[in-house]
Write a protein that holds these residues in place. Structure first.
Motif, PDB file in Angstrom:
ATOM      1  N   MET A   1       0.846  -1.187   0.000  1.00 15.67           N
ATOM      2  CA  MET A   1       0.000   0.000   0.000  1.00 15.67           C
ATOM      3  C   MET A   1       0.885   1.242   0.000  1.00 15.67           C
ATOM      4  O   MET A   1       1.866   1.314   0.724  1.00 15.67           O
ATOM      5  N   ILE A   2       0.523   2.212  -0.779  1.00 14.26           N
ATOM      6  CA  ILE A   2       1.220   3.487  -0.853  1.00 14.26           C
ATOM      7  C   ILE A   2       0.277   4.558  -0.315  1.00 14.26           C
ATOM      8  O   ILE A   2      -0.898   4.610  -0.687  1.00 14.26           O
ATOM      9  N   ALA A  12      10.078   5.945  11.409  1.00 12.60           N
ATOM     10  CA  ALA A  12      10.339   4.880  10.436  1.00 12.60           C
ATOM     11  C   ALA A  12      11.059   5.436   9.210  1.00 12.60           C
ATOM     12  O   ALA A  12      12.009   4.813   8.708  1.00 12.60           O
ATOM     13  N   ILE A  13      10.633   6.594   8.720  1.00 12.81           N
ATOM     14  CA  ILE A  13      11.297   7.197   7.564  1.00 12.81           C
ATOM     15  C   ILE A  13      12.738   7.538   7.915  1.00 12.81           C
ATOM     16  O   ILE A  13      13.659   7.283   7.132  1.00 12.81           O
ATOM     17  N   ALA A  53       5.518   3.229   1.667  1.00 14.71           N
ATOM     18  CA  ALA A  53       5.006   1.914   1.281  1.00 14.71           C
ATOM     19  C   ALA A  53       4.893   1.111   2.564  1.00 14.71           C
ATOM     20  O   ALA A  53       5.819   1.110   3.388  1.00 14.71           O
ATOM     21  N   THR A  54       3.764   0.456   2.738  1.00 16.91           N
ATOM     22  CA  THR A  54       3.559  -0.345   3.941  1.00 16.91           C
ATOM     23  C   THR A  54       3.268  -1.791   3.563  1.00 16.91           C
ATOM     24  O   THR A  54       2.815  -2.088   2.461  1.00 16.91           O
ATOM     25  N   SER A  59       3.275  -1.742   8.562  1.00 17.45           N
ATOM     26  CA  SER A  59       4.631  -1.299   8.889  1.00 17.45           C
ATOM     27  C   SER A  59       5.236  -0.629   7.668  1.00 17.45           C
ATOM     28  O   SER A  59       5.073  -1.117   6.540  1.00 17.45           O
ATOM     29  N   VAL A  60       5.930   0.469   7.896  1.00 18.44           N
ATOM     30  CA  VAL A  60       6.569   1.197   6.800  1.00 18.44           C
ATOM     31  C   VAL A  60       7.799   0.406   6.349  1.00 18.44           C
ATOM     32  O   VAL A  60       8.696   0.130   7.133  1.00 18.44           O
ATOM     33  N   ILE A  61       7.818   0.039   5.067  1.00 21.98           N
ATOM     34  CA  ILE A  61       8.923  -0.746   4.513  1.00 21.98           C
ATOM     35  C   ILE A  61       9.649  -0.020   3.385  1.00 21.98           C
ATOM     36  O   ILE A  61      10.653  -0.506   2.868  1.00 21.98           O
ATOM     37  N   GLY A  62       9.145   1.160   3.013  1.00 19.76           N
ATOM     38  CA  GLY A  62       9.782   1.944   1.973  1.00 19.76           C
ATOM     39  C   GLY A  62       9.246   3.359   2.000  1.00 19.76           C
ATOM     40  O   GLY A  62       8.223   3.637   2.635  1.00 19.76           O
ATOM     41  N   TYR A  63       9.953   4.240   1.326  1.00 22.27           N
ATOM     42  CA  TYR A  63       9.527   5.632   1.313  1.00 22.27           C
ATOM     43  C   TYR A  63      10.056   6.337   0.074  1.00 22.27           C
ATOM     44  O   TYR A  63      11.027   5.911  -0.549  1.00 22.27           O
ATOM     45  N   ALA A  64       9.408   7.436  -0.232  1.00 23.99           N
ATOM     46  CA  ALA A  64       9.880   8.385  -1.239  1.00 23.99           C
ATOM     47  C   ALA A  64       9.770   9.762  -0.616  1.00 23.99           C
ATOM     48  O   ALA A  64       8.710  10.127  -0.102  1.00 23.99           O
TER      49      ALA A  64
END
Length: 160
Positions: A1-2, A12-13, A53-54, A59-64
């Protein structure tokens, strides 16, 4: 999910930023604090924006992290993607592509005509990924940067 990042995502970021800096062999240069990140993303005058991205547990697993730039040639804004990172354990699940797709969607929705970013020359997995999406390197341009003492010197002040 974004989804757009929220203030609760800042820790998290921040952790992911440090993971990215370590991967890019520059952890000692990653000096931003959670407080600075919160101010930049959610303060009274945001300087940047973020999407996360969760996974299935949220849980946050990625970011932009991105910000608006401006093209004098096109006469409109664009998006400059400062960071795109997905944890190694979550790669291959489409999260990176989904983050880029969301930023491309924002560009189209708002009439922005460019989505740009930089990638380290040695990061062939990222280069291959970006090129698989149709992105092309801008080989005619070289990025320059002033920081620390050089920046202070250029400003005519002594470095702190």
């Amino acid at each position: 999910m974004i989804r757009p990042a929220t203030p609760a995502d800042v820790p998290a970021i921040h952790a992911l930023i440090r993971e990215l800096a370590d991967y890019e062999r520059a952890l000692s240069e990653a000096k931003a604090t959670e407080e600075q990140l919160h101010e930049a993303l959610f303060g009274p005058r945001p300087a940047a924006y973020a999407h996360v991205a969760t996974d299935s547990t949220d849980s946050v697993i990625g970011y932009a992290v991105w910000f608006l730039n401006f093209s004098t040639w096109r006469g409109v804004h664009g998006i400059y993607l400062e960071d795109l990172y997905v944890r190694p354990t979550a790669r291959g699940g489409g999260h990176g592509k989904a983050l880029l797709t969301e930023l491309a969607r924002l560009c189209v929705e708002h009439g922005y005509q460019r989505l740009e970013w930089s990638v380290l020359n040695w990061n062939t997995p990222a280069i291959d990924f970006y090129e698989s999406l149709g992105a092309r390197p801008q080989d005619d341009w070289t990025v320059y940067r002033l920081t620390d003492e050089a920046l202070a010197n250029a400003a005519g002040v002594s470095a702190r």
